[in-house]
Design a protein around this motif. Sequence first.
Motif, PDB file in Angstrom:
ATOM      1  N   ASP A   1      -7.201 -13.470  42.982  1.00  0.00           N
ATOM      2  CA  ASP A   1      -6.291 -12.103  43.613  1.00  0.00           C
ATOM      3  C   ASP A   1      -5.094 -11.818  42.000  1.00  0.00           C
ATOM      4  O   ASP A   1      -6.107 -10.744  41.380  1.00  0.00           O
ATOM      5  CB  ASP A   1      -5.693 -12.050  43.923  1.00  0.00           C
ATOM      6  CG  ASP A   1      -6.632 -11.905  45.434  1.00  0.00           C
ATOM      7  OD1 ASP A   1      -6.363 -13.397  46.109  1.00  0.00           O
ATOM      8  OD2 ASP A   1      -6.830 -10.968  46.017  1.00  0.00           O
ATOM      9  N   TYR A   2      -4.621 -13.047  42.196  1.00  0.00           N
ATOM     10  CA  TYR A   2      -3.612 -13.020  40.165  1.00  0.00           C
ATOM     11  C   TYR A   2      -3.522 -14.245  39.757  1.00  0.00           C
ATOM     12  O   TYR A   2      -3.502 -14.746  40.173  1.00  0.00           O
ATOM     13  CB  TYR A   2      -2.059 -12.239  40.882  1.00  0.00           C
ATOM     14  CG  TYR A   2      -2.425 -11.191  42.122  1.00  0.00           C
ATOM     15  CD1 TYR A   2      -2.296 -11.174  42.959  1.00  0.00           C
ATOM     16  CD2 TYR A   2      -2.207  -9.865  41.527  1.00  0.00           C
ATOM     17  CE1 TYR A   2      -2.138 -10.452  44.436  1.00  0.00           C
ATOM     18  CE2 TYR A   2      -2.437  -8.789  42.457  1.00  0.00           C
ATOM     19  CZ  TYR A   2      -2.614  -9.088  43.816  1.00  0.00           C
ATOM     20  OH  TYR A   2      -2.673  -7.857  44.343  1.00  0.00           O
ATOM     21  N   TRP A   3      -3.039 -14.015  38.276  1.00  0.00           N
ATOM     22  CA  TRP A   3      -2.956 -14.360  37.523  1.00  0.00           C
ATOM     23  C   TRP A   3      -1.850 -14.668  37.096  1.00  0.00           C
ATOM     24  O   TRP A   3      -1.161 -13.613  36.058  1.00  0.00           O
ATOM     25  CB  TRP A   3      -4.457 -14.609  36.291  1.00  0.00           C
ATOM     26  CG  TRP A   3      -5.888 -15.538  36.584  1.00  0.00           C
ATOM     27  CD1 TRP A   3      -6.352 -13.686  37.005  1.00  0.00           C
ATOM     28  CD2 TRP A   3      -5.617 -16.545  36.973  1.00  0.00           C
ATOM     29  NE1 TRP A   3      -7.703 -14.968  37.715  1.00  0.00           N
ATOM     30  CE2 TRP A   3      -7.109 -16.121  37.117  1.00  0.00           C
ATOM     31  CE3 TRP A   3      -5.603 -17.802  36.244  1.00  0.00           C
ATOM     32  CZ2 TRP A   3      -8.131 -17.541  37.843  1.00  0.00           C
ATOM     33  CZ3 TRP A   3      -6.021 -18.643  36.726  1.00  0.00           C
ATOM     34  CH2 TRP A   3      -7.903 -18.846  37.348  1.00  0.00           C
ATOM     35  N   GLY A   4      -1.092 -15.852  36.362  1.00  0.00           N
ATOM     36  CA  GLY A   4       0.238 -15.605  35.060  1.00  0.00           C
ATOM     37  C   GLY A   4      -0.457 -15.844  34.077  1.00  0.00           C
ATOM     38  O   GLY A   4      -1.549 -15.796  33.381  1.00  0.00           O
ATOM     39  N   LYS A   5       0.435 -15.469  32.658  1.00  0.00           N
ATOM     40  CA  LYS A   5       0.279 -15.573  31.374  1.00  0.00           C
ATOM     41  C   LYS A   5       0.454 -16.851  31.475  1.00  0.00           C
ATOM     42  O   LYS A   5      -0.142 -17.362  30.195  1.00  0.00           O
ATOM     43  CB  LYS A   5       1.524 -14.428  30.698  1.00  0.00           C
ATOM     44  CG  LYS A   5       1.197 -12.637  30.939  1.00  0.00           C
ATOM     45  CD  LYS A   5       2.001 -12.836  30.341  1.00  0.00           C
ATOM     46  CE  LYS A   5       2.203 -10.392  30.648  1.00  0.00           C
ATOM     47  NZ  LYS A   5       2.697  -9.620  29.235  1.00  0.00           N
ATOM     48  N   GLY A   6       0.978 -18.113  31.529  1.00  0.00           N
ATOM     49  CA  GLY A   6       0.139 -19.092  31.237  1.00  0.00           C
ATOM     50  C   GLY A   6       1.842 -19.699  30.659  1.00  0.00           C
ATOM     51  O   GLY A   6       2.714 -18.671  29.893  1.00  0.00           O
ATOM     52  N   ALA A   7       1.879 -20.890  30.649  1.00  0.00           N
ATOM     53  CA  ALA A   7       2.789 -21.615  29.599  1.00  0.00           C
ATOM     54  C   ALA A   7       2.277 -22.772  29.362  1.00  0.00           C
ATOM     55  O   ALA A   7       1.868 -23.761  29.460  1.00  0.00           O
ATOM     56  CB  ALA A   7       4.042 -21.924  30.497  1.00  0.00           C
ATOM     57  N   GLN A   8       2.451 -23.632  27.882  1.00  0.00           N
ATOM     58  CA  GLN A   8       2.300 -24.279  27.033  1.00  0.00           C
ATOM     59  C   GLN A   8       2.690 -25.426  27.470  1.00  0.00           C
ATOM     60  O   GLN A   8       4.138 -25.423  26.929  1.00  0.00           O
ATOM     61  CB  GLN A   8       2.435 -23.368  25.065  1.00  0.00           C
ATOM     62  CG  GLN A   8       1.594 -24.184  24.763  1.00  0.00           C
ATOM     63  CD  GLN A   8       0.412 -24.625  24.490  1.00  0.00           C
ATOM     64  OE1 GLN A   8      -0.271 -23.467  24.386  1.00  0.00           O
ATOM     65  NE2 GLN A   8      -0.297 -25.970  24.449  1.00  0.00           N
ATOM     66  N   VAL A   9       1.869 -26.084  27.151  1.00  0.00           N
ATOM     67  CA  VAL A   9       2.835 -27.164  27.409  1.00  0.00           C
ATOM     68  C   VAL A   9       1.479 -28.510  26.690  1.00  0.00           C
ATOM     69  O   VAL A   9       0.216 -28.646  26.149  1.00  0.00           O
ATOM     70  CB  VAL A   9       2.045 -28.236  28.622  1.00  0.00           C
ATOM     71  CG1 VAL A   9       2.643 -29.736  28.942  1.00  0.00           C
ATOM     72  CG2 VAL A   9       2.310 -27.579  30.053  1.00  0.00           C
ATOM     73  N   THR A  10       2.582 -28.940  25.498  1.00  0.00           N
ATOM     74  CA  THR A  10       2.200 -29.829  24.439  1.00  0.00           C
ATOM     75  C   THR A  10       2.530 -31.231  24.505  1.00  0.00           C
ATOM     76  O   THR A  10       3.870 -31.249  24.566  1.00  0.00           O
ATOM     77  CB  THR A  10       2.152 -29.050  23.551  1.00  0.00           C
ATOM     78  OG1 THR A  10       2.061 -28.418  23.178  1.00  0.00           O
ATOM     79  CG2 THR A  10       1.519 -30.086  21.666  1.00  0.00           C
ATOM     80  N   VAL A  11       1.731 -32.346  24.553  1.00  0.00           N
ATOM     81  CA  VAL A  11       1.708 -33.646  24.508  1.00  0.00           C
ATOM     82  C   VAL A  11       1.952 -34.526  23.346  1.00  0.00           C
ATOM     83  O   VAL A  11       0.859 -34.321  23.052  1.00  0.00           O
ATOM     84  CB  VAL A  11       1.409 -34.048  26.065  1.00  0.00           C
ATOM     85  CG1 VAL A  11       1.703 -35.646  26.621  1.00  0.00           C
ATOM     86  CG2 VAL A  11       1.419 -33.575  27.406  1.00  0.00           C
ATOM     87  N   SER A  12       2.459 -35.123  22.779  1.00  0.00           N
ATOM     88  CA  SER A  12       2.030 -35.650  21.384  1.00  0.00           C
ATOM     89  C   SER A  12       1.482 -37.018  21.799  1.00  0.00           C
ATOM     90  O   SER A  12       2.769 -37.594  22.549  1.00  0.00           O
ATOM     91  CB  SER A  12       3.578 -35.494  20.614  1.00  0.00           C
ATOM     92  OG  SER A  12       4.357 -36.032  21.090  1.00  0.00           O
ATOM     93  N   SER A  13       1.321 -38.187  21.024  1.00  0.00           N
ATOM     94  CA  SER A  13       0.951 -38.979  20.921  1.00  0.00           C
ATOM     95  C   SER A  13       2.551 -39.892  20.873  1.00  0.00           C
ATOM     96  O   SER A  13       2.826 -40.159  19.475  1.00  0.00           O
ATOM     97  CB  SER A  13      -0.123 -39.087  20.723  1.00  0.00           C
ATOM     98  OG  SER A  13      -0.715 -39.356  19.706  1.00  0.00           O
TER      99      SER A  13
END
Length: 123
Positions: free
Chosen positions: A111-123
Amino acid sequence: VQLQASGGGLVQAGGSLRLSCAASGLTFSRYTMGWFRQAPGKEREFVGVIRWSSGSTYYADFVKGRFTISRDNAKNTVYLQMNSLKPEDTAVYLCAAASVYTGFTYPYHIDYWGKGAQVTVSS
């Protein structure tokens, strides 16, 4: 209705992050809440879901044992605790709300979506 995600960022492999999603404009306790993610060039994929009534959870196989979803109905907030992060977890994480639990089963009826949050995982 707004679903505002926060808590994303850059972390090294093996590290942890906690995402929050604050909901407004809806009766939070009546919605099943969950998370999806979308990496560049890839399809959006289901991460996990939490029922509003029982608080029971269900996760995609690739996050079982590493991610935990919880919710605080008093604060209208759902959380995604991510541990043992891997580079392949890098994505935009989106919170979602559905009026029925089956909305989180393929082919998904959110029904509803949020705008999102960026997750970046470095090796």
